[in-house]
Design a protein around this motif. Structure first.
Motif, PDB file in Angstrom:
ATOM      1  N   VAL A   3     -17.347   2.737  -8.881  1.00 55.18           N
ATOM      2  CA  VAL A   3     -17.154   4.150  -8.570  1.00 55.18           C
ATOM      3  C   VAL A   3     -15.714   4.337  -8.103  1.00 55.18           C
ATOM      4  CG1 VAL A   3     -17.904   6.031  -7.065  1.00 55.18           C
ATOM      5  CG2 VAL A   3     -19.575   4.382  -7.936  1.00 55.18           C
ATOM      6  N   PRO A   4     -14.995   5.346  -8.627  1.00 51.50           N
ATOM      7  CA  PRO A   4     -13.608   5.567  -8.189  1.00 51.50           C
ATOM      8  C   PRO A   4     -13.553   5.858  -6.685  1.00 51.50           C
ATOM      9  CG  PRO A   4     -14.137   6.959 -10.072  1.00 51.50           C
ATOM     10  CD  PRO A   4     -15.413   6.308  -9.623  1.00 51.50           C
ATOM     11  N   PHE A   5     -12.457   5.465  -6.081  1.00 53.73           N
ATOM     12  CA  PHE A   5     -12.254   5.740  -4.670  1.00 53.73           C
ATOM     13  C   PHE A   5     -12.005   7.223  -4.474  1.00 53.73           C
ATOM     14  CE2 PHE A   5     -11.420   1.287  -5.041  1.00 53.73           C
ATOM     15  CZ  PHE A   5     -11.928   0.766  -3.876  1.00 53.73           C
ATOM     16  N   SER A   6     -12.540   7.743  -3.381  1.00 51.97           N
ATOM     17  CA  SER A   6     -12.448   9.167  -3.085  1.00 51.97           C
ATOM     18  C   SER A   6     -11.910   9.353  -1.674  1.00 51.97           C
ATOM     19  CB  SER A   6     -13.832   9.804  -3.211  1.00 51.97           C
ATOM     20  OG  SER A   6     -13.812  11.136  -2.785  1.00 51.97           O
ATOM     21  N   GLU A  25      -1.088  10.262  -6.979  1.00 49.13           N
ATOM     22  CA  GLU A  25      -0.977  10.209  -8.439  1.00 49.13           C
ATOM     23  C   GLU A  25      -0.145   9.001  -8.869  1.00 49.13           C
ATOM     24  OE1 GLU A  25      -1.699  10.807 -12.270  1.00 49.13           O
ATOM     25  OE2 GLU A  25      -2.653  11.974 -10.677  1.00 49.13           O
ATOM     26  N   GLN A  26       0.920   8.714  -8.140  1.00 54.24           N
ATOM     27  CA  GLN A  26       1.774   7.559  -8.461  1.00 54.24           C
ATOM     28  C   GLN A  26       1.087   6.241  -8.143  1.00 54.24           C
ATOM     29  OE1 GLN A  26       5.822   7.433  -7.050  1.00 54.24           O
ATOM     30  NE2 GLN A  26       6.080   9.637  -7.323  1.00 54.24           N
ATOM     31  N   LEU A  27       0.445   6.167  -6.985  1.00 55.54           N
ATOM     32  CA  LEU A  27      -0.082   4.896  -6.493  1.00 55.54           C
ATOM     33  C   LEU A  27      -1.505   4.587  -6.925  1.00 55.54           C
ATOM     34  CD1 LEU A  27       1.308   5.134  -2.865  1.00 55.54           C
ATOM     35  CD2 LEU A  27       2.169   3.674  -4.712  1.00 55.54           C
ATOM     36  N   CYS A  28      -2.288   5.608  -7.138  1.00 58.06           N
ATOM     37  CA  CYS A  28      -3.709   5.386  -7.447  1.00 58.06           C
ATOM     38  C   CYS A  28      -4.230   6.517  -8.338  1.00 58.06           C
ATOM     39  CB  CYS A  28      -4.511   5.305  -6.147  1.00 58.06           C
ATOM     40  SG  CYS A  28      -6.210   4.755  -6.397  1.00 58.06           S
ATOM     41  N   PRO A  29      -3.790   6.554  -9.591  1.00 61.69           N
ATOM     42  CA  PRO A  29      -4.209   7.652 -10.460  1.00 61.69           C
ATOM     43  C   PRO A  29      -5.726   7.717 -10.687  1.00 61.69           C
ATOM     44  CG  PRO A  29      -2.869   6.048 -11.663  1.00 61.69           C
ATOM     45  CD  PRO A  29      -2.871   5.642 -10.235  1.00 61.69           C
ATOM     46  N   ALA A 124       0.117   0.795   1.563  1.00 60.74           N
ATOM     47  CA  ALA A 124      -0.544  -0.098   2.527  1.00 60.74           C
ATOM     48  C   ALA A 124      -1.908   0.465   2.932  1.00 60.74           C
ATOM     49  CB  ALA A 124       0.344  -0.301   3.752  1.00 60.74           C
ATOM     50  N   PHE A 125      -1.972   1.772   3.139  1.00 57.55           N
ATOM     51  CA  PHE A 125      -3.228   2.438   3.480  1.00 57.55           C
ATOM     52  C   PHE A 125      -4.270   2.221   2.369  1.00 57.55           C
ATOM     53  CE2 PHE A 125      -5.671   6.248   2.398  1.00 57.55           C
ATOM     54  CZ  PHE A 125      -6.445   6.431   3.528  1.00 57.55           C
ATOM     55  N   LEU A 126      -3.884   2.472   1.125  1.00 58.84           N
ATOM     56  CA  LEU A 126      -4.809   2.323  -0.003  1.00 58.84           C
ATOM     57  C   LEU A 126      -5.276   0.882  -0.162  1.00 58.84           C
ATOM     58  CD1 LEU A 126      -3.041   4.665  -2.577  1.00 58.84           C
ATOM     59  CD2 LEU A 126      -5.275   5.055  -1.504  1.00 58.84           C
ATOM     60  N   THR A 127      -4.367  -0.056  -0.029  1.00 58.74           N
ATOM     61  CA  THR A 127      -4.717  -1.472  -0.139  1.00 58.74           C
ATOM     62  C   THR A 127      -5.743  -1.848   0.924  1.00 58.74           C
ATOM     63  OG1 THR A 127      -2.550  -2.007  -1.063  1.00 58.74           O
ATOM     64  CG2 THR A 127      -3.798  -3.824  -0.079  1.00 58.74           C
ATOM     65  N   TYR A 128      -5.502  -1.425   2.152  1.00 64.47           N
ATOM     66  CA  TYR A 128      -6.424  -1.741   3.244  1.00 64.47           C
ATOM     67  C   TYR A 128      -7.813  -1.154   2.994  1.00 64.47           C
ATOM     68  CZ  TYR A 128      -8.712  -1.844   7.736  1.00 64.47           C
ATOM     69  OH  TYR A 128      -9.629  -2.052   8.729  1.00 64.47           O
ATOM     70  N   ARG A 133     -13.606  -1.363   1.564  1.00 65.80           N
ATOM     71  CA  ARG A 133     -14.770  -0.897   0.795  1.00 65.80           C
ATOM     72  C   ARG A 133     -15.418  -2.046   0.039  1.00 65.80           C
ATOM     73  NH1 ARG A 133     -14.524   2.882  -4.480  1.00 65.80           N
ATOM     74  NH2 ARG A 133     -16.688   3.507  -4.611  1.00 65.80           N
ATOM     75  N   VAL A 134     -14.608  -2.901  -0.561  1.00 66.78           N
ATOM     76  CA  VAL A 134     -15.132  -4.053  -1.289  1.00 66.78           C
ATOM     77  C   VAL A 134     -15.887  -4.973  -0.334  1.00 66.78           C
ATOM     78  CG1 VAL A 134     -14.467  -6.145  -2.559  1.00 66.78           C
ATOM     79  CG2 VAL A 134     -13.442  -3.939  -3.143  1.00 66.78           C
TER      80      VAL A 134
END
Length: 141
Positions: A3-6, A25-29, A124-128, A133-134
């Protein structure tokens, strides 16, 4: 299938929302970023059946219902209280940081002042939060 991240961004500043949209959009389309301009609008949206973002990004300084009141309402709702809330604000005041954590914010980020720095911060926020979630989805041994 994954499921895509929201994510939900709550910020009264239209320019900050636009910058966040561009950065996502640049980091996580493949991510979904929903933006709202007030705490009241966010609470109404979050109470909509089927809408549950992985993480909420919440500004502190907003007219009407500020970020702290919004956070308090989220954490007092049984269904919404488990959604991580990250305060994303320009305030570096220690009393704001302490108050956010006392209301059970998951994290507190001071907004970067330039777009390139904001991109690094958001990356860094998205990676964390993707890793978090995983980890939550791993079966227990």
């Amino acid at each position: 299938m994954t499921v895509p991240f929201s994510y939900l961004l709550i910020d009264d500043n239209p320019e900050d929302r636009l910058l966040a949209e561009e950065a996502f959009e640049q980091l996580c389309p493949a991510c979904t970023l929903t933006c709202v301009g007030s705490g009241r609008e966010a609470i109404a949206l979050l109470r909509t059946e089927g809408f549950e973002p992985d993480v909420v990004l919440l500004d502190v300084n907003m007219p009407g219902m500020d970020g702290f009141e919004t956070l308090q309402r989220l954490k007092s709702d049984d269904r919404l209280s488990r959604i991580p809330v990250v305060m994303l604000t320009t305030s570096q005041a220690s009393q704001d940081i302490h108050r956010a954590y006392s209301l059970f914010a998951s994290s507190y980020l001071v907004k970067a002042t330039c777009f390139d720095e904001f991109l690094r911060q958001l990356e860094a926020f998205l990676t964390y939060w993707k890793a978090s979630r995983v980890a939550r989805q791993q079966p227990e041994a």
